[in-house]
Design a protein around this motif. Sequence first.
Motif, PDB file in Angstrom:
ATOM      1  N   GLN A  12     -15.559  -7.052  11.311  1.00  0.00           N
ATOM      2  CA  GLN A  12     -14.704  -6.180  10.504  1.00  0.00           C
ATOM      3  C   GLN A  12     -14.639  -6.669   9.060  1.00  0.00           C
ATOM      4  OE1 GLN A  12     -12.950  -3.475  11.621  1.00  0.00           O
ATOM      5  NE2 GLN A  12     -13.317  -3.658  13.819  1.00  0.00           N
ATOM      6  N   ASN A  13     -14.301  -5.764   8.161  1.00  0.00           N
ATOM      7  CA  ASN A  13     -14.086  -6.116   6.763  1.00  0.00           C
ATOM      8  C   ASN A  13     -12.649  -6.619   6.615  1.00  0.00           C
ATOM      9  OD1 ASN A  13     -13.074  -5.649   3.971  1.00  0.00           O
ATOM     10  ND2 ASN A  13     -15.164  -4.927   3.620  1.00  0.00           N
ATOM     11  N   PRO A  14     -12.451  -7.889   6.261  1.00  0.00           N
ATOM     12  CA  PRO A  14     -11.086  -8.428   6.216  1.00  0.00           C
ATOM     13  C   PRO A  14     -10.153  -7.685   5.270  1.00  0.00           C
ATOM     14  CG  PRO A  14     -12.694 -10.201   6.153  1.00  0.00           C
ATOM     15  CD  PRO A  14     -13.451  -8.930   5.987  1.00  0.00           C
ATOM     16  N   ALA A  15     -10.632  -7.345   4.076  1.00  0.00           N
ATOM     17  CA  ALA A  15      -9.774  -6.656   3.117  1.00  0.00           C
ATOM     18  C   ALA A  15      -9.351  -5.289   3.645  1.00  0.00           C
ATOM     19  CB  ALA A  15     -10.492  -6.518   1.776  1.00  0.00           C
ATOM     20  N   GLU A  16     -10.275  -4.576   4.264  1.00  0.00           N
ATOM     21  CA  GLU A  16      -9.950  -3.259   4.809  1.00  0.00           C
ATOM     22  C   GLU A  16      -8.955  -3.371   5.955  1.00  0.00           C
ATOM     23  OE1 GLU A  16     -13.539  -1.260   5.869  1.00  0.00           O
ATOM     24  OE2 GLU A  16     -14.258  -1.112   3.799  1.00  0.00           O
ATOM     25  N   LEU A  17      -9.131  -4.372   6.810  1.00  0.00           N
ATOM     26  CA  LEU A  17      -8.206  -4.531   7.926  1.00  0.00           C
ATOM     27  C   LEU A  17      -6.810  -4.910   7.436  1.00  0.00           C
ATOM     28  CD1 LEU A  17      -7.771  -4.452  10.950  1.00  0.00           C
ATOM     29  CD2 LEU A  17      -8.471  -6.850  11.064  1.00  0.00           C
ATOM     30  N   LEU A  18      -6.744  -5.741   6.414  1.00  0.00           N
ATOM     31  CA  LEU A  18      -5.440  -6.072   5.842  1.00  0.00           C
ATOM     32  C   LEU A  18      -4.741  -4.814   5.347  1.00  0.00           C
ATOM     33  CD1 LEU A  18      -6.265  -9.346   3.860  1.00  0.00           C
ATOM     34  CD2 LEU A  18      -4.839  -9.151   5.905  1.00  0.00           C
ATOM     35  N   GLY A  19      -5.502  -3.919   4.744  1.00  0.00           N
ATOM     36  CA  GLY A  19      -4.932  -2.664   4.272  1.00  0.00           C
ATOM     37  C   GLY A  19      -4.396  -1.817   5.416  1.00  0.00           C
ATOM     38  N   LYS A  20      -5.116  -1.790   6.531  1.00  0.00           N
ATOM     39  CA  LYS A  20      -4.689  -1.002   7.692  1.00  0.00           C
ATOM     40  C   LYS A  20      -3.418  -1.577   8.325  1.00  0.00           C
ATOM     41  CE  LYS A  20      -9.369   0.505   8.972  1.00  0.00           C
ATOM     42  NZ  LYS A  20     -10.425   0.393  10.008  1.00  0.00           N
ATOM     43  N   LEU A  21      -3.333  -2.911   8.366  1.00  0.00           N
ATOM     44  CA  LEU A  21      -2.202  -3.560   9.027  1.00  0.00           C
ATOM     45  C   LEU A  21      -0.956  -3.592   8.141  1.00  0.00           C
ATOM     46  CD1 LEU A  21      -4.134  -6.504  10.700  1.00  0.00           C
ATOM     47  CD2 LEU A  21      -3.152  -4.504  11.855  1.00  0.00           C
ATOM     48  N   GLY A  22      -1.142  -3.501   6.843  1.00  0.00           N
ATOM     49  CA  GLY A  22      -0.037  -3.362   5.909  1.00  0.00           C
ATOM     50  C   GLY A  22       0.958  -4.507   5.922  1.00  0.00           C
ATOM     51  N   ASN A  23       2.236  -4.141   5.828  1.00  0.00           N
ATOM     52  CA  ASN A  23       3.292  -5.144   5.670  1.00  0.00           C
ATOM     53  C   ASN A  23       3.530  -6.004   6.901  1.00  0.00           C
ATOM     54  OD1 ASN A  23       3.724  -4.253   3.073  1.00  0.00           O
ATOM     55  ND2 ASN A  23       5.394  -2.877   3.641  1.00  0.00           N
ATOM     56  N   ARG A  24       2.892  -5.657   8.008  1.00  0.00           N
ATOM     57  CA  ARG A  24       2.987  -6.486   9.209  1.00  0.00           C
ATOM     58  C   ARG A  24       2.412  -7.881   8.946  1.00  0.00           C
ATOM     59  NH1 ARG A  24       5.578  -5.762  14.059  1.00  0.00           N
ATOM     60  NH2 ARG A  24       4.843  -3.600  14.172  1.00  0.00           N
ATOM     61  N   VAL A  25       1.465  -7.973   8.010  1.00  0.00           N
ATOM     62  CA  VAL A  25       0.778  -9.240   7.730  1.00  0.00           C
ATOM     63  C   VAL A  25       1.590 -10.047   6.729  1.00  0.00           C
ATOM     64  CG1 VAL A  25      -1.352 -10.330   6.970  1.00  0.00           C
ATOM     65  CG2 VAL A  25      -1.428  -8.098   8.104  1.00  0.00           C
ATOM     66  N   ARG A  26       2.115 -11.179   7.169  1.00  0.00           N
ATOM     67  CA  ARG A  26       2.918 -12.026   6.299  1.00  0.00           C
ATOM     68  C   ARG A  26       2.242 -13.360   5.979  1.00  0.00           C
ATOM     69  NH1 ARG A  26       8.078  -9.905   5.899  1.00  0.00           N
ATOM     70  NH2 ARG A  26       7.806  -7.650   6.147  1.00  0.00           N
ATOM     71  N   PHE A  27       1.207 -13.686   6.756  1.00  0.00           N
ATOM     72  CA  PHE A  27       0.447 -14.913   6.525  1.00  0.00           C
ATOM     73  C   PHE A  27      -1.030 -14.587   6.714  1.00  0.00           C
ATOM     74  CE2 PHE A  27       4.589 -16.019   8.124  1.00  0.00           C
ATOM     75  CZ  PHE A  27       4.987 -17.102   7.355  1.00  0.00           C
ATOM     76  N   ILE A  28      -1.877 -15.300   5.996  1.00  0.00           N
ATOM     77  CA  ILE A  28      -3.320 -15.203   6.237  1.00  0.00           C
ATOM     78  C   ILE A  28      -3.911 -16.605   6.272  1.00  0.00           C
ATOM     79  CG2 ILE A  28      -3.679 -12.897   5.261  1.00  0.00           C
ATOM     80  CD1 ILE A  28      -4.708 -14.252   2.686  1.00  0.00           C
ATOM     81  N   HIS A  29      -4.992 -16.749   7.028  1.00  0.00           N
ATOM     82  CA  HIS A  29      -5.806 -17.955   6.951  1.00  0.00           C
ATOM     83  C   HIS A  29      -6.945 -17.675   5.986  1.00  0.00           C
ATOM     84  CE1 HIS A  29      -4.695 -20.513  10.718  1.00  0.00           C
ATOM     85  NE2 HIS A  29      -3.683 -20.339   9.882  1.00  0.00           N
ATOM     86  N   ILE A  30      -7.061 -18.542   5.010  1.00  0.00           N
ATOM     87  CA  ILE A  30      -8.111 -18.433   4.005  1.00  0.00           C
ATOM     88  C   ILE A  30      -9.144 -19.499   4.307  1.00  0.00           C
ATOM     89  CG2 ILE A  30      -8.648 -18.433   1.547  1.00  0.00           C
ATOM     90  CD1 ILE A  30      -5.639 -18.003   1.019  1.00  0.00           C
TER      91      ILE A  30
END
Length: 251
Positions: free
Chosen positions: A167-185
């Motif tokens: 999957q494209n990480p940036a696109e998935l972040l957009g789909k999941l929206g405000n549910r995402v509060r942390f990311i692993h970089i």
Amino acid sequence: MPIPPLSVQLYTVREALEDDLDGTIDRLASIGYTQVEPYNFAANTEALSAALKRNGMSAPSGHAPLLDGDRDLIFEAARTLGIGTVIDPMVHPERWTTEEAIVQTAQALNEVAALGAEYGITVGYHNHWWEVEADFGGRSGLEVLAGELDPAVVLEVDTYWVAVGGQNPAELLGKLGNRVRFIHIKDGAVDKDNTSQVAVGAGRMDIPAILAAAASVEVGVVELDDSAGDLFEALEASLQYLQADSGQAGA
């Protein structure tokens, strides 16, 4: 490149921690990290707490087996360490092959979140690649999970494993929206070989695009599951890369 406040997942330096917890935390502080994300923190709560306090460091999030472990013990340890969000790090791949199983996982996380709330602690979930590999009517398993979670439950999206899962990480972040509060970089060859992981900015990941899509993220957690090179050097180079492009003076 705007970035969220940075932390470091202590699993990256797990062998060093086992040999010398105090020295390892001291070294991470000397590199420039001011926040950490502990794992299995109920096993060494007091020692870890002392090391963090000595270095003026905090732990906004931590990983613990909430669906399998002693939840009260975990939440008590989190409260001692000042961890505001406890994240379950993994649900086994076979639990992501059907929507029914994913819904059951969401229900279990919702139940744990209700207990966490009694301690003043938020509950979250962290993905690997298998949560995004299968397709359920145009949605990944992680999206199915998000749709079944109580609003109080958050996600920590491991952007590297999202890419490994196709999957494209940036696109998935957009789909999941405000549910995402942390990311692993993290960065690397984008495969399942942990030793191919490298310092952030030195691999194939589109880090600027990921960070641009991380508007709701409270903390970005730098991590390497392993590396063919020196892990401390990779963590230092990661921090330098992120700070240089963002203009941040500290993590």
